[in-house]
Design a protein around this motif. Sequence first.
Motif, PDB file in Angstrom:
ATOM      1  N   ILE A  17       0.847  -1.193   0.000  1.00  0.00           N
ATOM      2  CA  ILE A  17       0.000   0.000   0.000  1.00  0.00           C
ATOM      3  C   ILE A  17       0.880   1.240   0.000  1.00  0.00           C
ATOM      4  N   VAL A  18       0.709   2.077  -1.011  1.00  0.00           N
ATOM      5  CA  VAL A  18       1.415   3.355  -1.100  1.00  0.00           C
ATOM      6  C   VAL A  18       0.432   4.430  -0.650  1.00  0.00           C
ATOM      7  N   GLY A  19       0.700   5.021   0.505  1.00  0.00           N
ATOM      8  CA  GLY A  19      -0.201   6.008   1.087  1.00  0.00           C
ATOM      9  C   GLY A  19      -1.044   5.340   2.159  1.00  0.00           C
ATOM     10  N   PHE A  20      -0.541   5.320   3.383  1.00  0.00           N
ATOM     11  CA  PHE A  20      -1.211   4.573   4.448  1.00  0.00           C
ATOM     12  C   PHE A  20      -1.979   5.498   5.395  1.00  0.00           C
ATOM     13  N   GLY A  21      -2.661   6.475   4.800  1.00  0.00           N
ATOM     14  CA  GLY A  21      -3.538   7.348   5.569  1.00  0.00           C
ATOM     15  C   GLY A  21      -4.826   6.618   5.913  1.00  0.00           C
ATOM     16  N   PRO A  22      -5.868   7.359   6.284  1.00  0.00           N
ATOM     17  CA  PRO A  22      -7.117   6.726   6.727  1.00  0.00           C
ATOM     18  C   PRO A  22      -7.717   5.734   5.731  1.00  0.00           C
ATOM     19  N   PHE A  23      -7.705   6.051   4.431  1.00  0.00           N
ATOM     20  CA  PHE A  23      -8.313   5.127   3.471  1.00  0.00           C
ATOM     21  C   PHE A  23      -7.474   3.869   3.298  1.00  0.00           C
ATOM     22  N   PRO A 132     -14.050   4.978   4.972  1.00  0.00           N
ATOM     23  CA  PRO A 132     -14.012   4.616   6.390  1.00  0.00           C
ATOM     24  C   PRO A 132     -15.315   4.906   7.134  1.00  0.00           C
ATOM     25  N   GLU A 133     -16.004   5.961   6.766  1.00  0.00           N
ATOM     26  CA  GLU A 133     -17.247   6.288   7.483  1.00  0.00           C
ATOM     27  C   GLU A 133     -18.417   5.436   6.984  1.00  0.00           C
ATOM     28  N   SER A 134     -18.649   5.421   5.661  1.00  0.00           N
ATOM     29  CA  SER A 134     -19.788   4.662   5.127  1.00  0.00           C
ATOM     30  C   SER A 134     -19.579   3.155   5.221  1.00  0.00           C
ATOM     31  N   LYS A 136     -17.844   1.615   7.762  1.00  0.00           N
ATOM     32  CA  LYS A 136     -17.373   1.250   9.113  1.00  0.00           C
ATOM     33  C   LYS A 136     -18.047   0.006   9.672  1.00  0.00           C
ATOM     34  N   ASP A 137     -19.281  -0.278   9.219  1.00  0.00           N
ATOM     35  CA  ASP A 137     -19.993  -1.466   9.703  1.00  0.00           C
ATOM     36  C   ASP A 137     -19.952  -2.611   8.695  1.00  0.00           C
ATOM     37  N   GLY A 138     -19.067  -2.507   7.708  1.00  0.00           N
ATOM     38  CA  GLY A 138     -18.943  -3.531   6.680  1.00  0.00           C
ATOM     39  C   GLY A 138     -19.216  -2.949   5.312  1.00  0.00           C
ATOM     40  N   TRP A 139     -18.860  -3.694   4.277  1.00  0.00           N
ATOM     41  CA  TRP A 139     -18.980  -3.218   2.907  1.00  0.00           C
ATOM     42  C   TRP A 139     -20.214  -3.759   2.206  1.00  0.00           C
ATOM     43  N   ASN A 140     -20.953  -4.653   2.855  1.00  0.00           N
ATOM     44  CA  ASN A 140     -22.105  -5.266   2.211  1.00  0.00           C
ATOM     45  C   ASN A 140     -23.101  -4.195   1.784  1.00  0.00           C
ATOM     46  N   GLY A 141     -23.563  -4.293   0.551  1.00  0.00           N
ATOM     47  CA  GLY A 141     -24.520  -3.347   0.019  1.00  0.00           C
ATOM     48  C   GLY A 141     -23.892  -2.114  -0.596  1.00  0.00           C
ATOM     49  N   LEU A 142     -22.576  -1.967  -0.498  1.00  0.00           N
ATOM     50  CA  LEU A 142     -21.882  -0.825  -1.069  1.00  0.00           C
ATOM     51  C   LEU A 142     -21.357  -1.200  -2.457  1.00  0.00           C
ATOM     52  N   SER A 143     -21.046  -0.218  -3.254  1.00  0.00           N
ATOM     53  CA  SER A 143     -20.637  -0.468  -4.637  1.00  0.00           C
ATOM     54  C   SER A 143     -19.137  -0.272  -4.839  1.00  0.00           C
ATOM     55  N   PHE A 144     -18.622  -0.944  -5.841  1.00  0.00           N
ATOM     56  CA  PHE A 144     -17.212  -0.901  -6.202  1.00  0.00           C
ATOM     57  C   PHE A 144     -17.118  -0.882  -7.719  1.00  0.00           C
ATOM     58  N   MET A 145     -16.458   0.128  -8.259  1.00  0.00           N
ATOM     59  CA  MET A 145     -16.279   0.260  -9.701  1.00  0.00           C
ATOM     60  C   MET A 145     -14.830  -0.066 -10.063  1.00  0.00           C
ATOM     61  N   PHE A 146     -14.632  -0.594 -11.255  1.00  0.00           N
ATOM     62  CA  PHE A 146     -13.264  -0.871 -11.687  1.00  0.00           C
ATOM     63  C   PHE A 146     -13.178  -0.877 -13.203  1.00  0.00           C
ATOM     64  N   GLU A 147     -11.946  -0.704 -13.669  1.00  0.00           N
ATOM     65  CA  GLU A 147     -11.643  -0.834 -15.092  1.00  0.00           C
ATOM     66  C   GLU A 147     -10.333  -1.589 -15.225  1.00  0.00           C
ATOM     67  N   ARG A 148     -10.369  -2.700 -15.947  1.00  0.00           N
ATOM     68  CA  ARG A 148      -9.165  -3.467 -16.250  1.00  0.00           C
ATOM     69  C   ARG A 148      -8.466  -2.741 -17.400  1.00  0.00           C
ATOM     70  N   VAL A 149      -7.516  -1.912 -17.076  1.00  0.00           N
ATOM     71  CA  VAL A 149      -6.870  -1.064 -18.078  1.00  0.00           C
ATOM     72  C   VAL A 149      -5.861  -1.861 -18.898  1.00  0.00           C
ATOM     73  N   ARG A 150      -4.963  -2.550 -18.225  1.00  0.00           N
ATOM     74  CA  ARG A 150      -3.939  -3.364 -18.903  1.00  0.00           C
ATOM     75  C   ARG A 150      -3.657  -4.546 -17.980  1.00  0.00           C
TER      76      ARG A 150
END
Length: 193
Positions: A17-23, A132-134, A136-150
């Motif tokens: 991990i590069v950048g080990f702040g809150p996120f 971290p706020e949204s 905090k009680d787990g990721w279930n029901g939250l969304s994740f976007m991605f793009e396979r660039v290369r």
Amino acid sequence: MAVSSSSPLPKTLKIGIVGFGPFGQFLAKTMIKQGHTLTATSRSDYSQLCDRLGFSFFRGMDEFLEAENDVIMICSSILSLTEVVMALPLRRLKRPALFADVLSVKEYPREVLLKVLPEESDVLCTHPMFGPESGKDGWNGLSFMFERVRIRDEAICSSFLHIFQSEVNVLKGKFMSAFQLVDLGLQNAGNVM
């Protein structure tokens, strides 16, 4: 595309991990829970926190890149992305790695990563639509976007995406081709890239 029941289980990854702040810390907790091995580097010294969490913190980028991570996850701010990526001593990579960003915009990081990273490095642009706020009680029901660039190493990429797929119930990915843009609305745990 769906993964059949005969597909191999996701690989346990070594993630830097590069950048080990809150996120970065927020994501690290789930990655540790799932059994992945982590390393981290950041402008600030998080060595005590990383020690408590059970993994190595590197003050120097040389040592961090020499740690042979499967994935290098960039958790910097949008404003510092170019500076952070340009400062990576990429000659220290011992083997190709998947570079994944977690920024909330995609075009700019994609351009920077493709311009700066070696051709043999894989690039995955992601946007966890939670923090971290949204989350905090787990990721279930939250969304994740991605793009396979290369992507050349599908096993590493799929294993990294599985970290999120196993925790959220909505994944949305897009694949770019010379002729079309396909948006995949991948829902629930049964569907994997």
